[in-house]
Design a protein around this motif. Structure first.
Motif, PDB file in Angstrom:
ATOM      1  N   ALA A   1       0.870  -1.040  -0.070  1.00  0.00           N
ATOM      2  CA  ALA A   1      -0.029  -0.120   0.172  1.00  0.00           C
ATOM      3  C   ALA A   1       0.907   1.150  -0.072  1.00  0.00           C
ATOM      4  CB  ALA A   1      -1.133  -0.173   1.243  1.00  0.00           C
ATOM      5  N   LEU A   2       1.994   1.307   0.917  1.00  0.00           N
ATOM      6  CA  LEU A   2       2.785   2.461   0.745  1.00  0.00           C
ATOM      7  C   LEU A   2       3.597   2.554  -0.445  1.00  0.00           C
ATOM      8  CD1 LEU A   2       4.509   4.594   2.269  1.00  0.00           C
ATOM      9  CD2 LEU A   2       6.070   2.745   2.808  1.00  0.00           C
ATOM     10  N   LEU A   3       4.024   1.602  -1.291  1.00  0.00           N
ATOM     11  CA  LEU A   3       4.344   1.604  -2.741  1.00  0.00           C
ATOM     12  C   LEU A   3       3.340   2.291  -3.540  1.00  0.00           C
ATOM     13  CD1 LEU A   3       6.274  -1.758  -3.015  1.00  0.00           C
ATOM     14  CD2 LEU A   3       7.180   0.747  -2.836  1.00  0.00           C
ATOM     15  N   ALA A   4       2.301   1.952  -3.229  1.00  0.00           N
ATOM     16  CA  ALA A   4       1.224   2.236  -4.454  1.00  0.00           C
ATOM     17  C   ALA A   4       1.024   3.915  -4.088  1.00  0.00           C
ATOM     18  CB  ALA A   4      -0.115   1.756  -3.846  1.00  0.00           C
ATOM     19  N   MET A   5       1.281   4.547  -2.714  1.00  0.00           N
ATOM     20  CA  MET A   5       1.186   5.863  -2.695  1.00  0.00           C
ATOM     21  C   MET A   5       2.127   6.485  -3.470  1.00  0.00           C
ATOM     22  SD  MET A   5      -0.536   6.659   1.112  1.00  0.00           S
ATOM     23  CE  MET A   5       1.014   5.851   2.026  1.00  0.00           C
ATOM     24  N   LEU A   6       3.646   5.914  -3.053  1.00  0.00           N
ATOM     25  CA  LEU A   6       4.650   6.497  -3.482  1.00  0.00           C
ATOM     26  C   LEU A   6       4.732   6.522  -5.144  1.00  0.00           C
ATOM     27  CD1 LEU A   6       7.387   4.943  -0.980  1.00  0.00           C
ATOM     28  CD2 LEU A   6       6.511   7.455  -1.077  1.00  0.00           C
ATOM     29  N   ALA A   7       4.213   5.474  -5.655  1.00  0.00           N
ATOM     30  CA  ALA A   7       4.173   5.345  -7.055  1.00  0.00           C
ATOM     31  C   ALA A   7       3.438   6.541  -7.941  1.00  0.00           C
ATOM     32  CB  ALA A   7       3.595   4.096  -7.549  1.00  0.00           C
ATOM     33  N   GLY A   8       2.500   7.000  -7.303  1.00  0.00           N
ATOM     34  CA  GLY A   8       1.846   8.474  -8.046  1.00  0.00           C
ATOM     35  C   GLY A   8       1.522   8.040  -9.356  1.00  0.00           C
TER      36      GLY A   8
ATOM     37  N   ILE B   1       6.591  -0.310 -20.163  1.00  0.00           N
ATOM     38  CA  ILE B   1       6.495   0.666 -19.165  1.00  0.00           C
ATOM     39  C   ILE B   1       7.746  -0.145 -18.314  1.00  0.00           C
ATOM     40  CG2 ILE B   1       5.768   1.449 -16.932  1.00  0.00           C
ATOM     41  CD1 ILE B   1       2.870   1.247 -18.252  1.00  0.00           C
ATOM     42  N   ASP B   2       8.644   0.554 -17.868  1.00  0.00           N
ATOM     43  CA  ASP B   2       9.636   0.249 -17.074  1.00  0.00           C
ATOM     44  C   ASP B   2       9.018   0.418 -15.725  1.00  0.00           C
ATOM     45  OD1 ASP B   2      12.004   0.192 -15.199  1.00  0.00           O
ATOM     46  OD2 ASP B   2      13.380   1.651 -16.270  1.00  0.00           O
ATOM     47  N   ALA B   3       8.769  -0.956 -15.278  1.00  0.00           N
ATOM     48  CA  ALA B   3       8.022  -0.835 -13.828  1.00  0.00           C
ATOM     49  C   ALA B   3       8.843  -0.179 -12.811  1.00  0.00           C
ATOM     50  CB  ALA B   3       7.797  -2.547 -13.420  1.00  0.00           C
ATOM     51  N   TYR B   4      10.072  -0.349 -12.497  1.00  0.00           N
ATOM     52  CA  TYR B   4      10.767   0.084 -11.557  1.00  0.00           C
ATOM     53  C   TYR B   4      10.651   1.736 -11.625  1.00  0.00           C
ATOM     54  CZ  TYR B   4      14.238   0.860  -7.914  1.00  0.00           C
ATOM     55  OH  TYR B   4      15.087   1.385  -6.913  1.00  0.00           O
ATOM     56  N   ALA B   5      11.197   2.112 -12.943  1.00  0.00           N
ATOM     57  CA  ALA B   5      10.971   3.464 -12.997  1.00  0.00           C
ATOM     58  C   ALA B   5       9.562   3.978 -12.875  1.00  0.00           C
ATOM     59  CB  ALA B   5      11.503   4.010 -14.284  1.00  0.00           C
ATOM     60  N   ALA B   6       8.669   3.539 -13.205  1.00  0.00           N
ATOM     61  CA  ALA B   6       7.277   3.942 -13.153  1.00  0.00           C
ATOM     62  C   ALA B   6       6.631   4.019 -11.201  1.00  0.00           C
ATOM     63  CB  ALA B   6       6.433   3.189 -13.832  1.00  0.00           C
ATOM     64  N   ALA B   7       7.483   3.158 -10.761  1.00  0.00           N
ATOM     65  CA  ALA B   7       7.157   3.015  -9.268  1.00  0.00           C
ATOM     66  C   ALA B   7       7.773   4.114  -8.445  1.00  0.00           C
ATOM     67  CB  ALA B   7       7.317   1.552  -8.783  1.00  0.00           C
ATOM     68  N   HIS B   8       8.911   4.708  -9.130  1.00  0.00           N
ATOM     69  CA  HIS B   8       9.733   5.896  -8.417  1.00  0.00           C
ATOM     70  C   HIS B   8       9.749   7.159  -9.027  1.00  0.00           C
ATOM     71  CE1 HIS B   8      11.027   1.698  -6.890  1.00  0.00           C
ATOM     72  NE2 HIS B   8      11.180   2.383  -5.775  1.00  0.00           N
ATOM     73  N   PRO B   9       8.559   7.648  -9.352  1.00  0.00           N
ATOM     74  CA  PRO B   9       8.553   9.017 -10.117  1.00  0.00           C
ATOM     75  C   PRO B   9       9.129  10.006  -9.397  1.00  0.00           C
ATOM     76  CG  PRO B   9       6.424   8.579  -9.026  1.00  0.00           C
ATOM     77  CD  PRO B   9       7.169   7.194  -8.665  1.00  0.00           C
TER      78      PRO B   9
ATOM     79  N   ALA C   1      -1.688  -1.407 -15.026  1.00  0.00           N
ATOM     80  CA  ALA C   1      -1.809  -0.160 -14.518  1.00  0.00           C
ATOM     81  C   ALA C   1      -0.867  -0.182 -13.194  1.00  0.00           C
ATOM     82  CB  ALA C   1      -3.162   0.081 -14.346  1.00  0.00           C
ATOM     83  N   ARG C   2      -0.570   0.888 -12.646  1.00  0.00           N
ATOM     84  CA  ARG C   2      -0.306   1.265 -11.263  1.00  0.00           C
ATOM     85  C   ARG C   2       0.791   0.237 -10.696  1.00  0.00           C
ATOM     86  NH1 ARG C   2      -5.216   0.921  -7.716  1.00  0.00           N
ATOM     87  NH2 ARG C   2      -4.638  -1.137  -7.432  1.00  0.00           N
ATOM     88  N   PRO C   3       1.995   0.286 -11.505  1.00  0.00           N
ATOM     89  CA  PRO C   3       3.110  -0.659 -11.377  1.00  0.00           C
ATOM     90  C   PRO C   3       3.657  -0.222  -9.768  1.00  0.00           C
ATOM     91  CG  PRO C   3       3.784   0.810 -12.887  1.00  0.00           C
ATOM     92  CD  PRO C   3       2.394   1.065 -12.690  1.00  0.00           C
ATOM     93  N   GLN C   4       4.265  -1.294  -9.236  1.00  0.00           N
ATOM     94  CA  GLN C   4       4.905  -1.329  -7.868  1.00  0.00           C
ATOM     95  C   GLN C   4       6.145  -2.211  -8.079  1.00  0.00           C
ATOM     96  OE1 GLN C   4       2.040  -2.471  -4.973  1.00  0.00           O
ATOM     97  NE2 GLN C   4       0.231  -1.304  -6.048  1.00  0.00           N
ATOM     98  N   ALA C   5       7.406  -1.438  -7.602  1.00  0.00           N
ATOM     99  CA  ALA C   5       8.515  -2.309  -7.763  1.00  0.00           C
ATOM    100  C   ALA C   5       9.577  -1.837  -6.551  1.00  0.00           C
ATOM    101  CB  ALA C   5       9.210  -2.134  -9.110  1.00  0.00           C
ATOM    102  N   MET C   6      10.237  -3.053  -6.597  1.00  0.00           N
ATOM    103  CA  MET C   6      11.433  -2.501  -5.476  1.00  0.00           C
ATOM    104  C   MET C   6      12.541  -3.558  -5.710  1.00  0.00           C
ATOM    105  SD  MET C   6       9.932  -4.297  -2.200  1.00  0.00           S
ATOM    106  CE  MET C   6      11.325  -4.214  -1.298  1.00  0.00           C
TER     107      MET C   6
ATOM    108  N   TRP D   1      11.508  -6.981  -7.801  1.00  0.00           N
ATOM    109  CA  TRP D   1      10.013  -7.470  -7.511  1.00  0.00           C
ATOM    110  C   TRP D   1       9.159  -6.224  -8.064  1.00  0.00           C
ATOM    111  CZ3 TRP D   1       6.386  -4.822  -4.723  1.00  0.00           C
ATOM    112  CH2 TRP D   1       5.220  -5.390  -4.559  1.00  0.00           C
ATOM    113  N   ALA D   2       8.091  -6.968  -8.903  1.00  0.00           N
ATOM    114  CA  ALA D   2       7.123  -5.661  -9.291  1.00  0.00           C
ATOM    115  C   ALA D   2       5.693  -6.279  -9.036  1.00  0.00           C
ATOM    116  CB  ALA D   2       7.502  -5.571 -10.839  1.00  0.00           C
ATOM    117  N   ARG D   3       4.805  -5.605  -8.944  1.00  0.00           N
ATOM    118  CA  ARG D   3       3.483  -5.671  -8.883  1.00  0.00           C
ATOM    119  C   ARG D   3       2.606  -5.246  -9.859  1.00  0.00           C
ATOM    120  NH1 ARG D   3      -1.794  -4.461  -6.322  1.00  0.00           N
ATOM    121  NH2 ARG D   3      -2.773  -6.235  -5.794  1.00  0.00           N
ATOM    122  N   LEU D   4       1.955  -5.647 -10.904  1.00  0.00           N
ATOM    123  CA  LEU D   4       1.476  -5.066 -12.065  1.00  0.00           C
ATOM    124  C   LEU D   4       0.012  -5.307 -12.173  1.00  0.00           C
ATOM    125  CD1 LEU D   4       4.210  -6.411 -14.680  1.00  0.00           C
ATOM    126  CD2 LEU D   4       4.079  -3.942 -13.531  1.00  0.00           C
TER     127      LEU D   4
END
Length: 292
Positions: free
Chosen positions: A25-32, A217-225, A258-263, A283-286
């Motif tokens: 959930a935190l990653l989702a907020m950070l992803a923006g 989409i580069d999942a990691y980049a999209a998750a760290h705008p 949509a809404r990629p999260q990655a770490m 790791w990514a969640r797509l």
């Protein structure tokens, strides 16, 4: 980098589910980058990519580190590079799959009757419906792409694994390999969405990566705008062994997720000071796009 030289998807699969869900959930907020029409409980693919570093640096110890984390994370799919089998060494991907309860598809240019084989692998929770491989340029080298079509939460998805050239510093060989990969994807994907993971041996902004930037989409980049994801702080090469660079990535097809999260994963040593690999994992969640 030099070829010589897993978050629990379901709380009932591993301990620590509550912690993981809070972290996601935190990653989702950070992803923006959430689509406002995507539900929080929408079906998603969780995937890991990791370069295994074949059998270097006490593989049995490293295998235990990798297995424990993948068991805890329980992703839907895992793509692996630098997978080795040899006399006295069972196929590393197949061994992990057996212990974790996955299906393994190993691809190599080495003949199937050869004792020593080296290549890439895709591990999936559900058995693949289709699978295949494509040798990459140059044809006399060992670079190869693997593909499976499987089902995740009732949805078909195409998964591809690659490990690209690092020797040709001009990028020309990688450009040919990416062209081969794109052609392979077009020939095998059908109508199911596409995810590509692996070790690209170059940063995401390299000219030869243009075809993937255009369609994925580069999942990691999209998750760290807003972050400089290609600086050393986000390296996937372990600086204990290699010059830092973010060369391990997961690409999700545009408009299909949509809404990629990655770490990063495996980016710290264990209690004994041992590392899982000379690469960190990703790791990514797509989230599957709605109405597709």
């Amino acid at each position: 980098m030099n070829d010589a030289s897993a978050r629990c998807g379901r709380k009932d699969r591993c301990a620590g589910g509550a912690w993981r869900m809070a972290f996601v959930a935190l990653l989702a907020m950070l992803a923006g980058c959430a689509s406002t029409n995507v539900r929080d409980d929408a079906p998603a693919l969780e995937i890991v990519t990791l370069n295994l570093w074949h059998d270097r640096e006490d593989w049995p110890h490293r295998q235990a580190i990798i297995e424990a984390e993948l068991r805890r994370l329980s992703p839907d799919a895992i793509v692996l590079q630098e997978v080795l089998q040899d006399e006295g060494l069972p196929n590393q991907a197949q061994a992990l799959a057996r212990r974790l309860g996955y299906h393994a598809f190993f691809v190599s240019v080495d003949p199937v009757d050869r004792v020593r084989r080296y290549g890439n692998a895709i591990l999936t929770r559900e058995a693949p419906k289709h699978r295949g491989f494509r040798r990459l340029a140059p044809r006399d080298a060992y670079r190869i792409a693997g593909w499976v079509r499987t089902t995740v939460h009732g949805r078909e998805v195409n998964l591809y694994v690659v490990h690209l050239d690092f020797e040709d510093r001009t990028g020309t060989t990688r450009a040919k390999q990416i062209a081969d990969l794109v052609d392979f994807v077009g020939a095998t994907r059908g109508d199911a969405p596409v995810v590509i993971g692996g070790d690209f041996n170059v940063t995401a902004d390299a000219p030869e990566m243009t075809p993937l930037r255009e369609g994925f989409i580069d999942a990691y980049a999209a998750a760290h705008p807003g972050e400089a994801v290609d600086d050393v702080a986000h390296s996937t090469l372990n600086p204990r062994f290699n010059p830092p660079a973010r060369i391990d990535r997961i690409y999700a097809e545009k408009n299909r997720f949509a809404r990629p999260q990655a770490m990063r994963m495996f980016d710290a040593p264990d209690a004994d000071g041992r590392w899982a690999s000379d690469h960190y994992g990703v790791w990514a969640r797509l989230v599957f796009a709605p109405n597709r």
